[in-house]
Design an enzyme around this catalytic site. Structure first.
Site, short mmCIF file in Angstrom:
data_model
loop_
_atom_site.label_atom_id
_atom_site.label_comp_id
_atom_site.label_asym_id
_atom_site.label_seq_id
_atom_site.Cartn_x
_atom_site.Cartn_y
_atom_site.Cartn_z
N ARG A 1 -3.37 6.61 1.34
CA ARG A 1 -3.86 7.84 1.97
C ARG A 1 -2.91 8.52 2.93
O ARG A 1 -3.12 9.66 3.31
CB ARG A 1 -5.20 7.55 2.67
CG ARG A 1 -6.38 7.60 1.72
CD ARG A 1 -7.65 7.22 2.43
NE ARG A 1 -7.58 5.83 2.87
CZ ARG A 1 -8.49 5.25 3.64
NH1 ARG A 1 -9.51 5.94 4.08
NH2 ARG A 1 -8.35 3.98 3.98
N ARG B 1 -6.42 11.47 -5.72
CA ARG B 1 -7.68 10.76 -5.50
C ARG B 1 -8.85 11.74 -5.57
O ARG B 1 -9.89 11.44 -6.17
CB ARG B 1 -7.64 10.06 -4.14
CG ARG B 1 -8.81 9.17 -3.83
CD ARG B 1 -8.54 8.56 -2.46
NE ARG B 1 -9.54 7.64 -1.99
CZ ARG B 1 -10.66 7.98 -1.38
NH1 ARG B 1 -10.94 9.27 -1.22
NH2 ARG B 1 -11.48 7.06 -0.93
N ARG C 1 0.82 -1.22 0.00
CA ARG C 1 0.00 0.00 0.00
C ARG C 1 0.85 1.26 0.00
O ARG C 1 0.48 2.28 0.61
CB ARG C 1 -0.94 0.04 1.22
CG ARG C 1 -2.00 -1.04 1.22
CD ARG C 1 -3.23 -0.58 0.45
NE ARG C 1 -4.16 -1.69 0.31
CZ ARG C 1 -5.25 -1.84 1.06
NH1 ARG C 1 -5.56 -0.95 1.96
NH2 ARG C 1 -6.03 -2.86 0.87
N ASP D 1 -7.06 -2.69 -7.31
CA ASP D 1 -7.55 -3.35 -6.11
C ASP D 1 -7.94 -4.79 -6.43
O ASP D 1 -8.33 -5.09 -7.56
CB ASP D 1 -8.76 -2.60 -5.53
CG ASP D 1 -9.03 -3.03 -4.10
OD1 ASP D 1 -8.31 -2.58 -3.20
OD2 ASP D 1 -9.91 -3.88 -3.89
N TYR E 1 -14.94 -11.89 0.09
CA TYR E 1 -15.65 -10.61 -0.15
C TYR E 1 -16.89 -10.83 -1.02
O TYR E 1 -17.93 -10.20 -0.80
CB TYR E 1 -14.71 -9.60 -0.82
CG TYR E 1 -13.63 -9.09 0.10
CD1 TYR E 1 -13.86 -8.00 0.95
CD2 TYR E 1 -12.38 -9.70 0.16
CE1 TYR E 1 -12.88 -7.54 1.81
CE2 TYR E 1 -11.39 -9.25 1.02
CZ TYR E 1 -11.65 -8.16 1.84
OH TYR E 1 -10.68 -7.72 2.70
O1 1CP Z 1 -0.17 -1.68 -2.45
C1 1CP Z 1 -0.42 -0.76 -3.25
O2 1CP Z 1 0.01 0.40 -3.10
C2 1CP Z 1 -1.20 -1.10 -4.51
C3 1CP Z 1 -2.59 -0.99 -4.49
C4 1CP Z 1 -3.48 -1.90 -3.67
C5 1CP Z 1 -3.38 -3.28 -3.37
C6 1CP Z 1 -2.22 -4.22 -3.68
C7 1CP Z 1 -4.71 -1.46 -3.12
C8 1CP Z 1 -5.19 -0.08 -3.18
N1 1CP Z 1 -5.36 -2.54 -2.60
C9 1CP Z 1 -4.58 -3.66 -2.72
C10 1CP Z 1 -4.89 -5.02 -2.32
C11 1CP Z 1 -6.07 -5.29 -1.48
N2 1CP Z 1 -7.31 -4.70 -1.51
C12 1CP Z 1 -6.13 -6.34 -0.53
C13 1CP Z 1 -5.00 -7.32 -0.28
C14 1CP Z 1 -3.94 -6.77 0.60
C15 1CP Z 1 -4.36 -6.46 2.01
O3 1CP Z 1 -4.67 -7.39 2.76
O4 1CP Z 1 -4.35 -5.26 2.35
C16 1CP Z 1 -7.40 -6.33 0.06
C17 1CP Z 1 -7.92 -7.26 1.15
C18 1CP Z 1 -8.16 -5.29 -0.56
C19 1CP Z 1 -9.56 -4.94 -0.31
C20 1CP Z 1 -9.70 -3.54 0.11
N3 1CP Z 1 -9.59 -2.48 -0.76
C21 1CP Z 1 -9.86 -3.02 1.39
C22 1CP Z 1 -9.92 -3.84 2.68
C23 1CP Z 1 -11.33 -4.06 3.06
C24 1CP Z 1 -11.50 -4.80 4.38
O5 1CP Z 1 -11.58 -6.03 4.36
O6 1CP Z 1 -11.56 -4.12 5.40
C25 1CP Z 1 -9.88 -1.63 1.30
C26 1CP Z 1 -10.10 -0.64 2.40
C27 1CP Z 1 -9.70 -1.30 -0.08
C28 1CP Z 1 -9.57 0.04 -0.69
C29 1CP Z 1 -8.20 0.40 -1.10
N4 1CP Z 1 -7.44 -0.33 -1.98
C30 1CP Z 1 -6.24 0.32 -2.23
C31 1CP Z 1 -6.26 1.53 -1.44
C32 1CP Z 1 -5.17 2.56 -1.44
C33 1CP Z 1 -7.48 1.57 -0.74
C34 1CP Z 1 -7.96 2.69 0.15
C35 1CP Z 1 -8.92 3.45 -0.68
C36 1CP Z 1 -8.91 4.93 -0.49
O7 1CP Z 1 -8.15 5.67 -1.14
O8 1CP Z 1 -9.79 5.37 0.27
#
Ligand code: 1CP
Length: 347
Positions: A29, A38, A25, A75, A152
């Protein structure tokens, strides 16, 4: 060999004097420039599907910190959307999807051959990045592992214990397995296209692997990762695969060998010493600093970073966090961590 990018050298099994570094990540943010882009995109999903802006946020942490790898900004939930699930994000809460609990829900999903209609902008982001990244930076593509994505899709949201997915597995195993199989095949197509567009490494995120036990871990975490890895290796020989069966514990042992993955990413529930002995003996590992250090900083961050580098110094290692950096992290702590890895004498 030595003119190869450092991440590729570590993934090929080389022990380097300084481990290459990137951060889960890393575009996110905690960075003011991410929040600005964003806002320009409008919302998170619009950012994912806007190839120019998604490439821009992928590049931001590379410009700011000079990480050794960039991870495609996208994502894991875009694939369910491409398969026909509804997907939206509720501010402050997280993702929401239409649920899959019956055969009828499953039958409404689209054919895996149609996913590119939705995912073409993601491949375009990869193409932009492979042109624009500095020559020393490795581009990592990724997808969610079938089990994690299924959790999910079944629940329609993130869950603490993955209860709805475990319930479907118990109550309607043929349907559950059909979903896992479909996701496995779709993931192979999706990652293959990312590689064709320029991804040099792919990572499979199984964030909820830790809630699968015994035979279920083998069938629904290990075997899908093995199938994805084997087919990708056949189609794209030489492209390394990183597997992340998060919180697998003892399940980390032998995971790389069994799946054919070139590297296992470690969460911070296992100690670096234990992982060096039991997991790194088979090849490259990635990890595993607790992401809370990016919030708290201080001497503990420097000490723990150095301890991890030291514990893994006898084999191939890519320095990373044990999980994603959180929005409340301090960008200065990221620089401190990097300094502690790259210039231990100065940190
Ligand atoms: O790592 C990076 O910088 C690349 C981008 C990336 C990756 C690899 C994002 C952007 N998401 C992911 C993978 C991802 N997404 C996973 C696997 C890794 C992990 O366990 O963290 C999972 C479970 C998700 C699902 C997801 N997307 C969640 C979690 C939900 C939960 O179960 O609580 C969330 C909050 C997101 C949104 C998201 N994805 C990525 C970002 C930067 C964000 C935040 C969104 C924002 O800007 O508000």
């Amino acid at each position: 060999m030595s003119d190869q990018k450092t991440i590729l050298r570590a993934l090929a099994g080389e022990t380097l004097p300084t481990p290459p570094i990137w951060m889960m990540r890393q575009a996110g943010r905690y960075l003011p420039e991410y929040r600005a882009t964003r806002a320009q995109a409008g919302d998170f999903l619009s950012l994912c599907y806007n190839s120019e802006l998604a490439a821009e946020v992928t590049l931001q942490p590379i410009r700011r910190y000079g990480f050794d790898a960039a991870i495609l900004f996208a994502d894991i939930l875009l694939l369910p959307q491409a398969l026909g699930a509804d997907l939206w994000f509720v501010t402050g809460e997280g993702p929401r999807l239409s649920t899959i609990t019956t055969q009828g829900d499953f039958d409404k999903l689209t054919s895996i051959d149609d996913i590119d209609e939705t995912l073409n902008p993601i491949y375009e982001t990869v193409r932009i990045l492979s042109r624009e990244l500095p020559s020393e930076t490795t581009l990592i593509g990724f997808a969610g592992a079938p089990w994690t994505v299924a959790t999910y899709m079944i629940a329609g949201k993130g869950t603490k214990d993955q209860g709805p997915a475990h319930a479907l597995k118990a109550e309607n195993r043929p349907l559950f397995e059909a979903l896992i199989d479909k996701l496995t095949d779709a993931t192979i197509l999706y990652l293959s296209k990312q590689i064709e567009a320029g991804a040099e490494v792919v990572k499979i995120f199984d964030s909820w692997a830790g809630s699968l036990e015994g035979a279920d871990f083998i069938k629904y975490a290990l075997e899908p990762a093995m199938k994805i890895t084997q087919v990708l290796k056949h189609k794209h020989p030489g492209v390394p695969v990183i597997a992340f069966p998060r919180e697998a514990g003892e399940g980390y042992i032998g995971f790389a060998k069994a799946t054919g993955a070139d590297c296992v990413a470690l969460d911070n529930s296992v100690s670096a010493e234990w992982a060096a002995q039991n997991v790194q003996k088979d090849g490259c590992v990635q990890g595993n600093l607790a992401s809370s250090h990016m919030v708290t900083g201080g001497q503990a961050l420097v000490d723990e970073t150095r301890a991890i580098v030291k514990a893994f110094s006898g084999g191939p290692h890519i320095f990373n966090l044990g999980h994603g950096i959180t929005p409340d992290a301090d960008p200065d702590n990221v620089q401190r961590m990097i300094d502690a890895v790259r210039e231990p004498a100065l940190a």
